[in-house]
Design an enzyme around this catalytic site. Structure first.
Site, short mmCIF file in Angstrom:
data_model
loop_
_atom_site.label_atom_id
_atom_site.label_comp_id
_atom_site.label_asym_id
_atom_site.label_seq_id
_atom_site.Cartn_x
_atom_site.Cartn_y
_atom_site.Cartn_z
N ASP A 71 -58.14 36.73 29.02
CA ASP A 71 -57.59 37.94 29.97
C ASP A 71 -58.30 39.13 29.62
OD1 ASP A 71 -56.20 37.90 27.48
OD2 ASP A 71 -54.37 38.83 28.38
N HIS A 72 -59.27 39.35 28.68
CA HIS A 72 -59.88 40.68 28.45
C HIS A 72 -61.37 40.46 28.52
CE1 HIS A 72 -56.30 43.00 27.06
NE2 HIS A 72 -55.69 41.80 27.03
N HIS A 156 -53.57 42.49 16.19
CA HIS A 156 -53.75 41.65 17.32
C HIS A 156 -54.48 40.40 16.84
CE1 HIS A 156 -52.72 40.33 21.26
NE2 HIS A 156 -54.01 39.99 21.61
N ASP A 177 -54.79 45.16 23.49
CA ASP A 177 -53.74 44.73 22.70
C ASP A 177 -53.79 45.16 21.22
OD1 ASP A 177 -53.20 43.52 25.47
OD2 ASP A 177 -53.77 41.49 24.99
N GLU A 202 -50.97 49.06 26.46
CA GLU A 202 -50.61 47.67 26.86
C GLU A 202 -48.97 47.83 26.74
OE1 GLU A 202 -49.14 44.81 25.04
OE2 GLU A 202 -50.22 44.73 23.02
#
Length: 522
Positions: A71-72, A156, A177, A202
């Protein structure tokens, strides 16, 4: 002059995919991810909002990737090889190592196994990775003569980084994140105290305050032990990198203490390859892991072995880590179809699942049936256990970071709007910092203070050196003689001058008498 932020994304989560930040004319794309709830081109951000003509090289100064989660980073090969961006791309060394593994695994699942439309190829992934420039922690990179960036440890996952960016006097941090508390294999986020106009953070867990970590771990271990003790199978859908290693370290310790002989499996070769990189990049791990390295590498798991497809129907208990983590396809979905129908089995979900995935449906309340497609329905009789093992910071961690950095403005992304509104109000009320959470495809403009370097004339400087005494009497309270007032002498030096700004010339400050003299001469 200021900072403009264009939020790009798909689905409900705000800014899930990427954010384009314009700092005094320099545009940076922070992350280039996909939304995991979609299987076609809708999973990508609307890149046309960056450039209608598709000339992305001139529209962007660079791309910065904070970490290797899809998602990044999932849309990066598509953006570089299909859309045609050829400019600079920056990421840390571990992110550069793990990114191809994640992208290839996703490609294999979505195209080879599920037969979805191919958005990018393996050749695209390789070509994309060749464009990457590696950034070390706290290394200042001069992207061009105006733009500088710097990476900070984010926790993370291995290699995750927050990024500082500055153009002139305007400065900001994009967190990606991050985690403000250490875990078994990673340290807590670390960053310098910086002068910032904007912090983009985030907000995945904007309203959550986690309980004590050991209580969460014990609850998870108790559920797993109970299941395997009764002969059941435990499916842990997870991505091969990050939470898989964290939970494996936890299970390894527990298996050693209890002398358990139940097999723990990793599916496929991806995790084996990932563990090899974890061993190579151990300097990015926590102090505890680095200290233990003197005697053994903790990523040499003694109780973990490879899983063969034939073992899906094998009798007896086991624990299986299978990708992908949100059960939206791949091997985790294949195993789920077989194991979900037995009440003896357990599905343990270790982290956040986006809307549209089976993982999200399971977390939203135990369903009795799940429709995979119009022709396939699964009876869900297994136990469901949601783990609080996410490597995202909670609301307390976000508040702590904002309080520490004390930026002039805060912007939240990567979260759900109602929860962001609650946290945003708290930041504004408690810390007095304006907080924003623009929607996808919306632009936010942040004003910045601009400083101008000027020359000062000798007359103006001399005028500031002249004393400007004032005298006043104050109360005699605290003195030995209460009858006599105390004389207080003040020197308030104020010099009035004029700031002169002329085209193509450096600014200067002159004394007002000089200005009058210049005007008289002209």
């Amino acid at each position: 002059m200021g900072i403009d932020c264009l939020v790009l994304g798909a689905g409900q989560e705000v800014g899930k995919s990427c954010v384009v930040v314009d700092i005094n004319g320099k545009k940076i794309m922070f992350d280039c991810g996909m939304h995991m709830g979609y299987n076609d081109h809708h999973c990508y951000p609307d890149f046309s909002l960056i450039s209608k003509s598709g000339d992305y090289d001139h529209s962007l100064s660079c791309i910065i990737i904070t970490h290797f989660h899809l998602d990044h980073i999932g849309a990066l090969p598509y953006f570089t090889e299909v859309c045609g961006y050829h400019g600079p791309i920056y990421m840390t060394r571990p992110t550069r190592a793990f990114a191809p593994l994640m992208l290839e695994d996703y490609h294999k699942i979505m195209v080879d196994r599920m037969g979805n439309e191919e958005q990018f190829t393996s050749d695209h992934i390789r070509s994309c990775m060749e464009k990457v420039t590696v950034v070390e922690l706290k290394q200042t990179i001069q992207v061009d003569k105006d733009l500088e960036i710097r990476a900070y440890y984010a926790g993370h996952v291995l290699g995750a980084a927050m990024f500082y960016a500055r153009v002139g006097d305007a400065a900001m941090v994009y967190t990606g994140d991050y985690n403000m508390t250490p875990d078994r294999h990673l340290g807590a986020a670390q960053i310098d105290r910086l002068q910032l106009d904007l912090l983009i953070t985030e907000s995945t867990y904007a309203t959550t305050i986690r309980d004590i970590k050991y209580a969460r771990e014990n609850e998870f271990l108790k559920a797993v032990h109970k299941c395997v003790d009764k002969g059941g199978k435990v499916l842990i859908p997870t991505y091969a990198l990050g939470r898989a290693q964290e939970i494996c370290l936890l299970l390894e310790d527990y298996w050693e203490q209890r002398k358990l002989k139940v097999p723990i499996y990793f599916s496929g070769g991806l995790t084996i390859q990932a563990n090899m990189y974890f061993k190579m990049l151990i300097n990015w791990a926590s102090q505890k892991v680095k200290k233990a390295y003197a005697t053994r590498n903790v990523f040499d798991f003694k109780h973990v072995c490879n899983f063969d497809r034939s073992l899906i129907h094998a009798p007896g208990p086991c624990v299986l880590f299978a990708t992908p983590g949100m059960i939206m396809g791949g091997f985790s979905l294949e195993v789920f179809k077989h194991w979900a129908t037995s009440e003896n089995n357990l599905v343990a979900l270790p982290g956040y699942c986006v809307a549209g995935t089976i993982g999200h449906k399971l977390m939203s309340g135990k369903p009795t049936k799940i429709d995979l497609d119009p022709n396939t329905q699964i009876d869900v009789r297994c136990q469901i256990h949601q783990l609080a093992f996410s490597a995202h910071t909670d609301s307390k961690g976000i508040i702590d970071l904002v309080n520490f950095l004390a930026p002039k403005h805060v912007m939240m992304v990567h979260g759900e709007k109602p929860k962001m509104a609650i946290l945003g109000k708290r930041i504004q009320d408690d810390l007095g910092i304006p907080c924003y959470y623009p929607a996808n495809n919306e632009t936010l403009s942040i004003p910045t203070r601009q400083y101008v370097r000027v020359d000062a004339s000798s007359s103006f400087i001399n005028s500031t050196l002249s004393p400007n005494f004032s005298f006043k009497y104050t109360s005699s309270e605290g003195s030995e003689d209460k009858t006599l007032p105390i004389l207080k002498i003040c020197d308030n030096r104020i010099s009035e001058g004029l700031l002169i700004m002329e085209r193509n010339k450096k600014g200067r400050v002159v004394h007002q008498d000089e200005w009058s003299h210049e005007n008289t001469e002209t």
